[in-house]
Design an enzyme around this catalytic site. Structure first.
Site, mmCIF file in Angstrom:
data_model
loop_
_atom_site.group_PDB
_atom_site.id
_atom_site.type_symbol
_atom_site.label_atom_id
_atom_site.label_comp_id
_atom_site.label_asym_id
_atom_site.label_seq_id
_atom_site.Cartn_x
_atom_site.Cartn_y
_atom_site.Cartn_z
ATOM 1 N N CYS A 54 6.586 4.337 8.632
ATOM 2 C CA CYS A 54 7.205 3.618 7.509
ATOM 3 C C CYS A 54 8.664 3.952 7.241
ATOM 4 O O CYS A 54 9.491 3.054 7.120
ATOM 5 C CB CYS A 54 6.415 3.890 6.235
ATOM 6 S SG CYS A 54 4.859 3.026 6.231
ATOM 7 N N LYS B 203 8.291 -1.594 -2.712
ATOM 8 C CA LYS B 203 7.716 -0.817 -1.613
ATOM 9 C C LYS B 203 8.832 -0.251 -0.723
ATOM 10 O O LYS B 203 8.829 0.929 -0.364
ATOM 11 C CB LYS B 203 6.763 -1.710 -0.813
ATOM 12 C CG LYS B 203 6.252 -1.116 0.460
ATOM 13 C CD LYS B 203 5.328 0.052 0.256
ATOM 14 C CE LYS B 203 5.096 0.746 1.567
ATOM 15 N NZ LYS B 203 4.001 1.611 1.659
ATOM 16 N N GLU C 126 0.851 -1.195 0.000
ATOM 17 C CA GLU C 126 0.000 0.000 0.000
ATOM 18 C C GLU C 126 0.885 1.244 0.000
ATOM 19 O O GLU C 126 1.773 1.374 0.817
ATOM 20 C CB GLU C 126 -0.898 -0.035 1.242
ATOM 21 C CG GLU C 126 -1.923 1.047 1.282
ATOM 22 C CD GLU C 126 -2.632 1.208 -0.043
ATOM 23 O OE1 GLU C 126 -3.337 0.299 -0.474
ATOM 24 O OE2 GLU C 126 -2.460 2.272 -0.678
HETATM 25 C C1 UDX Z 1 4.843 7.376 3.608
HETATM 26 C C2 UDX Z 1 4.813 7.292 2.076
HETATM 27 O O1 UDX Z 1 4.627 8.610 1.534
HETATM 28 C C3 UDX Z 1 3.709 6.361 1.608
HETATM 29 O O2 UDX Z 1 3.760 6.212 0.205
HETATM 30 C C4 UDX Z 1 3.898 5.013 2.287
HETATM 31 O O3 UDX Z 1 2.825 4.147 1.928
HETATM 32 C C5 UDX Z 1 3.963 5.149 3.791
HETATM 33 O O4 UDX Z 1 4.991 6.080 4.155
HETATM 34 P P1 UDX Z 1 3.401 8.644 5.444
HETATM 35 O O5 UDX Z 1 4.495 8.234 6.378
HETATM 36 O O6 UDX Z 1 1.994 8.362 5.828
HETATM 37 O O7 UDX Z 1 3.612 7.954 4.011
HETATM 38 O O8 UDX Z 1 3.493 10.230 5.179
HETATM 39 P P2 UDX Z 1 4.425 11.160 4.264
HETATM 40 O O9 UDX Z 1 3.567 12.178 3.667
HETATM 41 O O10 UDX Z 1 5.280 10.390 3.343
HETATM 42 O O11 UDX Z 1 5.330 11.899 5.349
HETATM 43 C C6 UDX Z 1 6.314 11.213 6.102
HETATM 44 C C7 UDX Z 1 7.087 12.188 6.950
HETATM 45 O O12 UDX Z 1 7.929 12.999 6.148
HETATM 46 C C8 UDX Z 1 6.218 13.169 7.755
HETATM 47 O O13 UDX Z 1 6.761 13.347 9.032
HETATM 48 C C9 UDX Z 1 6.287 14.441 6.941
HETATM 49 O O14 UDX Z 1 6.045 15.584 7.704
HETATM 50 C C10 UDX Z 1 7.721 14.378 6.435
HETATM 51 N N1 UDX Z 1 7.953 15.148 5.214
HETATM 52 C C11 UDX Z 1 7.290 14.842 4.062
HETATM 53 C C12 UDX Z 1 8.891 16.186 5.225
HETATM 54 O O15 UDX Z 1 9.504 16.465 6.256
HETATM 55 N N2 UDX Z 1 9.134 16.881 4.070
HETATM 56 C C13 UDX Z 1 8.492 16.582 2.897
HETATM 57 O O16 UDX Z 1 8.780 17.255 1.883
HETATM 58 C C14 UDX Z 1 7.543 15.534 2.898
#
Ligand code: UDX
Ligand code: ADP
Length: 472
Positions: free
Chosen positions: A285, A229, A170
């Protein structure tokens, strides 16, 4: 499984083991889009299932924009939440495994490898209960070649039941889960390249095809799917660590990390997304999957590969710790007895999930310096904040309750504070009455913006001493 004239399997009953942040929303959307398929989501956690079944749909255990509407439509019609795992396994033709795969906290691979005990328990339970052929779908993120272990367990059930294992990782991100599920960039399905394997792939394709264009449904072998993944998460996290590494250099050189991100993001080969400098990535993740990738690479003696990816984690830890150090240094090298207000505890906006949130580590470091931390988050409950801090085991749990106070109002959190730290990019923080907040704080009043969320000019005009990531 009903057989159609073309030998295609028609799925009428699905079950999902694990009603968490992935299983819950994913199955809710499948149920909404496939009203003719009975979808049962099971979990051993009774409280979680009770919350999913709460008559008031606002009380479901996971906060995701748009999710309550989906659950409202499908729950009780063809979407069911239950603790009766055996019954759901027995009835289903297709079983999704969506249990947690945390980093191991013991034994071989401690702190690095994925703990597959919940996966194995699920596989053993399926082997014990199943009396008819089933398709097993790995939804959880798993190390490459896990399907082999699952297959081994299932094929030795001694009942002559046939299983096909698919990998269907996913890619949804929390906070946008429903949107990602309804309109994904791609859906990846890995399966055995045999006649039965291809039929199983087709059965799952048949479900997603109801609302996703066929060209976005990618099919591969099982191992490519499992490894893709881990690779996707590693690449995404690497972008954040890359821009975060540059943010420190920006602070030294009077460059502005947002300007740098805009400049490089305009190159279509680089692209503009996931270049937001921050106090560090969190979530269930990124860290877990990269540690797992590093562990796998080392287990194949690929030390250069392992070191390369490990650096993504090293920079992330550094980013969190330099943020807390910046707070201490700016507050005249001591925060002992000072009130530091945290706005945000979740690992990102639009979720109540706090796993690996930078806020936990920054709070821990400041409490170590004897600060009094007061936290306001619009969606995270206080008990979760304490559980997160206690989990680090840095000190007595009573001391955590003395040193961290949960506020249910942002103005109360900031009143009399020496400094405010922004840990989550909740939009509502931008709309606060910052003049009032300034007036009610100790002076000089500091804002440490770990998300580059607030307008620097506005804050400095009011009188705040302002620090943002990657800005001089
Ligand atoms: C991530 C992946 O994006 C997703 O595809 C996978 O299925 C699960 O892991 P998620 O952890 O839910 O998703 O959120 P995501 O939006 O990726 O953000 C992860 C972390 O990175 C957050 O703490 C967010 O604040 C941080 N982040 C994200 C940044 O610091 N800068 C960015 O530019 C993007
Ligand atoms: P994710 O973010 O991957 O969905 P969560 O931790 O939110 O992870 O959810 C995983 C869920 O799986 C938890 O609610 C947990 O109780 C459930 N679970 C773990 N093992 C089993 C099992 N053997 N049978 C049923 N549910 C399980």
């Amino acid at each position: 499984m009903k057989s159609e004239n073309t030998n295609k399997m028609k799925i009428t009953n699905i079950c999902c083991i694990g009603a968490g942040y992935v299983g819950g929303p994913t199955m809710s959307v499948i149920a909404q889009k496939c009203p003719d398929i009975k979808v049962t989501v099971v979990d051993i956690n009774e409280n979680r299932i009770k919350a999913w079944n709460d008559p008031n749909v606002e009380n479901i255990p996971i906060y995701e924009p748009g999710l309550t509407e989906v659950v409202k439509e499908a729950r009780g019609r063809n979407l069911f939440f239950s603790t009766d795992v055996d019954k759901a396994i027995d009835e289903a033709e297709m079983i999704f495994i969506s249990v947690n795969t945390p980093t191991k906290t013991y034994g071989i691979g401690k702190g690095m490898a994925a703990d597959l005990k919940y996966i194995e328990l699920s596989a053993r339970q399926i082997a014990r209960v199943a009396t008819s052929d089933k398709i097993i779908v790995e939804k959880s993120t798993l190390p490459v070649r896990t399907a082999e272990a699952i297959k081994n367990i299932l094929d030795n059930s001694g009942k002559g039941v046939k299983f096909q294992i698919l990998s269907n990782p996913e890619f949804l991100a929390e906070g946008t889960a429903v949107e990602n599920l309804l309109n994904p960039d791609r859906v990846l399905i890995g399966g055995e390249q045999t006649k039965d394997g291809r039929a199983a792939i087709e059965a799952l394709v048949g479900i997603y095809q109801r609302w996703i264009p066929k060209e976005r449904l990618l099919t591969t072998n099982v191992w490519s799917s499992e490894l893709s993944k881990l690779t996707a998460n590693a690449f995404l996290a690497q972008r954040i660590s890359s821009i975060n590494a540059m943010s420190e250099l920006c602070e030294m050189t009077e460059a502005d990390v947002e300007e740098v991100a805009r400049a490089i993001g305009a190159d279509s080969r680089i692209g503009s997304r996931f270049l937001k400098a921050s106090v560090g990535f969190g979530g269930s993740c990124f860290q877990k999957d990269i540690l797992n990738l590093v562990y796998i690479a080392r287990s194949y003696n690929l030390h250069e590969v392992a070191d390369y990816w490990e650096q993504v984690i090293i920079i992330n830890n550094h980013q969190r710790s330099r943020f807390s150090k910046k707070i201490v240094q700016s507050l005249f090298n001591t925060v002992s007895g000072k009130k530091i207000a945290f706005l945000g505890w979740a690992f990102k906006k639009e979720t109540n999930d706090t796993r690996e949130s930078a806020a936990i580590y920054v709070a821990d470091a400041l409490i170590e310096e004897q600060a009094n931390v007061v936290v306001y988050d619009p969606k995270v409950k206080g008990e979760q904040m304490y559980a997160d801090l206690d989990y680090l085991a840095s000190r007595d749990i009573d001391e955590n309750r003395n040193k961290l106070i949960v506020a249910d109002d942002p103005y109360a959190a900031c009143k009399d504070a020496h400094a405010i730290a922004i840990l989550t990019e909740w939009d509502e923080f931008k709309t606060y009455d910052w003049k009032r907040i300034y007036k009610e704080m100790q002076k000089p009043a500091f804002v440490f913006d770990g998300r580059n969320l607030l307008d620097k000019e506005m804050l400095t005009e009011i009188g705040f001493v302002h620090y943002a990531i990657g800005k001089s």
